[in-house]
Design an enzyme around this catalytic site. Sequence first.
Site: not given
Length: 730
Positions: A479, A549
Amino acid sequence: MGIYFDEKRSVFRLSTEHTAYFIGITDGKYVGHAYYGGPMEDCGCGYLMRAGEKPKPPSENPWEKASFADSYPFEYPAWGVGDYRESCLCVRTEGGHRCAELFYESHRIVSGKPGLPGLPATFEREGGGEAETLEIVCKDPVLGLKAVLRYSIFGDSDALARSVTLTNEGEENLYLEKVLSACLEMDNEGYELLTLNGSWARERHMEFSKLRHGFQGVESLRGVSSHQAQPFLALTTPDVGQDRGEVYAFHFVYSGNFSARAELTQFDTVRMTMGIHPDGFEWTLAPGESFTAPEVVCVYSDRGLGAMTRTFHDLYRNHLIRSPYLHRKRPVLINNWEATYFDFDKERLLEIARRAKEDGVEMLVMDDGWFGKRDNEHCSLGDWQVNERKLPGGLRALSEELKAMGMKFGIWLEPEMVSRDSELYREHPDWAIRIPGREPAMSRGQYILDLSRPEAADYVYQAVSAVLRSADISYVKWDMNRQMTDIGSAYLGREHQGELCHRYVLGVYRLQERLLREFPDLLLENCTSGGGRFDPGMLYYSPQIWCSDNTDAAERLRIQEGTALLYPLSAIGAHVSICPNHVNGRVTPFETRGYVALGGTFGYELDVVRLSDEERQAMRDQIALYHKYQELVREGDYYRIASVRENHEFDCYLAAAKDGSEALVTYVQETARSNYHSRRIRLAGLLPKERYVCTETGEEFSGELLMRGGLLVPPLPGDHAAKLWHFVKK
Ligand code: DGJ
């Protein structure tokens, strides 16, 4: 297919099956662009550079060189000698002057595709169609600067890969203020601009705009390719559709700041450029040193967007993705992020894993929150020691328990970052990217590590590899949750500050390269706060990238349409999540969420413990569909049939086997409408003369009928209702 030099006419021809690219040399020294388009053999096309017209070339009219420079279609235009259009190169000397002029010196045509030092790039794969490369060497004798313009083609592709290497052959430092990677100049034929724009949770939405005089394009100065802009730019004819119209596309194999521009000039020519964004960039090139600009992939199609898409997909699958997972079935995973956020411990994870395993899930991915004292997003990045309070016995104990139940184990890491509240930052505040004397802007409570600093990069490598060695870890979600500000390095000297953003990206590449060398079987999924670094550079390291997301099936249709415009479905991280959706609160049928996630890598992002029996049964059914269709989706050809972005009613795409033996059609309706006629959708990618059986209904059709006549889709009950059809050749 091949590269040919017509010596008499001083013209290079690069041919692929459906395209041709011609470069000419004027006056024996100016390297210009003559033609890019459908297949053509005739090397007599040098006149298209208009070098014989007014303004005549300097050999014929030395009194008017400036006008020549301002209209000649340079292959690699430099700043400072009368070409006022967008340049690719701007060089400052020790004396403070800015000017460069590149003259043809020599060339060579070599078989194969050379790698680019420290950079991701397309490559020749054994058995994947031979590559050939043209290298044109140009020089600026005053600067002592050599430029190698590189063009590669592949036997099995219609794409062209371009890059540039600059070498200082002089005796003084040169300061590169701008080094773009590619330029393409053509007459405007009513082109429109196609870009992919967005934001967090709204990545890669397709947008067409009219070309007007002056500059337009997309760019990122965020340190990453970004949610906001994809390093992609295309010019399309106004009639463009999936199977008609012309497209000229550029895609940048790079993961940092970029600029992609189209300029409609005073003479109605269009200049398209792409490369590292010049703002804030400067590279000191000492005598003897070289700088290589990252690769641009160029695709031309006169068979619409669909052919462009399939050229990118095949190029990336055959010549960019290196992972051993490229052709492998990816495990069905469940990620605990939306189920628990930071609030979990070993028992909770094992409970999720146990239940998910019963439904057919194969891997548990433990997301953010397992290390340091991280119970929220404001601390501990950089302190990669397991939190024994949450995970007694550490990663090994958890991975062993998972293994015992037949589950693989994956983990989340954010290696490029340091929290302000962390041991690492307290010990090494100068390892963060920041400007001395200024309080750097925090984002999510964190700073970015200065990966141009060898000991910081080494620390990250040691920390991550220690984690990976400490347990049986099959997968990493890598990430990166903030963008760059306060761009300064306590490591780089005064003359090198402008190199930081690029050196940072090179640092990320080096890190992933080192780790994959040590852990070659690791399944790596890059992720940047959702889909903020979904670019071809990252694809070179990870075969899949987290797409967004936003896991709402309705919005995902638009995000995945834009993503699949360029990237194969096998690269698109897509999961089923719970409703109301955590990002936008929308409720969509569980079935639809599954169908949409099947158009990507497929997995779950929910608390399986809280699912109803009915939902768990639906989950089992979805996983069975994944096993049945994953190979077709991963390896097949992608056809966009209809877009909800355009028609506001329904979305439809399909994956067809390359040999035409089967196809999987996905259809999602946006809103239910009453008293409506069935819709006709025309399929693609089938063999017209063959007969196909629909697996769901047993009905039989010829390929021709499905593609020309079409399939009649009745109105489906309910908003966001969806359907899958599978057709198999008899
Ligand atoms: C952003 C990612 O996109 C999410 O999936 C999740 O991993 C969080 N970061 C964790 O901080």
